[in-house]
Design an enzyme around this catalytic site. Sequence first.
Site, PDB file in Angstrom:
ATOM      1  N   TYR A  34       0.842  -1.211   0.000  1.00  0.00           N
ATOM      2  CA  TYR A  34       0.000   0.000   0.000  1.00  0.00           C
ATOM      3  C   TYR A  34       0.878   1.262   0.000  1.00  0.00           C
ATOM      4  O   TYR A  34       0.650   2.188  -0.780  1.00  0.00           O
ATOM      5  CB  TYR A  34      -0.893  -0.050   1.238  1.00  0.00           C
ATOM      6  CG  TYR A  34      -1.891   1.077   1.366  1.00  0.00           C
ATOM      7  CD1 TYR A  34      -3.056   1.089   0.605  1.00  0.00           C
ATOM      8  CD2 TYR A  34      -1.695   2.112   2.278  1.00  0.00           C
ATOM      9  CE1 TYR A  34      -3.993   2.122   0.732  1.00  0.00           C
ATOM     10  CE2 TYR A  34      -2.617   3.143   2.418  1.00  0.00           C
ATOM     11  CZ  TYR A  34      -3.767   3.143   1.645  1.00  0.00           C
ATOM     12  OH  TYR A  34      -4.689   4.158   1.785  1.00  0.00           O
ATOM     13  N   LYS A  68       1.065   4.171  -2.829  1.00  0.00           N
ATOM     14  CA  LYS A  68       0.680   5.553  -2.501  1.00  0.00           C
ATOM     15  C   LYS A  68       1.857   6.518  -2.728  1.00  0.00           C
ATOM     16  O   LYS A  68       1.644   7.695  -3.042  1.00  0.00           O
ATOM     17  CB  LYS A  68       0.159   5.642  -1.063  1.00  0.00           C
ATOM     18  CG  LYS A  68      -1.170   4.904  -0.862  1.00  0.00           C
ATOM     19  CD  LYS A  68      -2.273   5.535  -1.691  1.00  0.00           C
ATOM     20  CE  LYS A  68      -3.597   4.831  -1.581  1.00  0.00           C
ATOM     21  NZ  LYS A  68      -4.641   5.459  -2.399  1.00  0.00           N
TER      22      LYS A  68
END
Length: 263
Positions: A171, A175
């Site tokens: 993640y 990001k």
Amino acid sequence: MVQKESSISDQSVSVPLDLLGKASLVTGASRGIGAAIAIALSKAGSDVAVNYAREELAAQEVANTVSIIGRHALKSKFDVTNFNEVKNAIDRIAEDFGHIDILVNNAGINRDRTLLKMSPQEWSEVMKVNLDGMFNVTKAVLPHMLKGGWGRIINLSSIIGLTGNVGQSNYAASKAGIIGFSKSIAKELASKQITVNVIAPGFTTTSMVESLPEEIKSSLIQRIPMKRFANPQEIGDLVAYLASPRSAYITGEVITIGGGLNL
Ligand code: NDP
């Protein structure tokens, strides 16, 4: 002197976030932050295409709210990971609205696990939605935005993309990738009246955070100087500002909204 100050502040209060006549597309708008963004943009005057992947009823409710606010709403089902599906759906939205001026790349997922336990599938699922999805949607919207000669692209990253987090290497990498992507296209599009900015929220009360065990939530709140999570509406209000003509000179920025989490 006092009079001058008050006239300056009166003036700033009276200028609305005027999105009347604009058309927005928000990905992953069936719930959570995306739903709040769709509603905030419609309150600021924009028509909104509400994208979703699976949750049709939830997307319908958001579209109904946009209509009640008085703006044109379109419900648009597509999976951001599917290049052709994305392109066809976005061409239909542009045909229906006549233009697309504002794009909010919000759809995102997490598959949390420490690196030793993370499967290749958990790694690539997150990359496919969070990064490939952003590429697919932005590439399909851009010709329509260039045709209109004005645009706002707002991409949802996360404070985790700046700081990293245990169990979130996939993640966090996705990001952080969103930031590099956004800064690059901000440079490509700066001369075309199209701005590109990133919002990096801290922990926000959506299913992504609400599904965490209570003890994890309490320990997260302890780490936040403001001692609370963000409301999705607070992210929506920031998006509405960045989408408005008032933010014309802001591009390539990463704006964190985390109650002081990254201090
Ligand atoms: P939710 O899990 O509540 O909602 C995710 C949304 O993304 C849903 O509307 C879902 O649609 C959609 N979606 C998921 N996969 C796809 C896909 N393949 N194609 C199209 N749509 C898809 O997420 P949040 O509202 O919490 O998060 C929104 C964004 O904000 C994400 O990018 C997230 O990473 C980011 N963020 C969230 C934080 C938080 O604390 N909540 C903090 C920082 C950043 P459907 O239900 O129809 O499948």
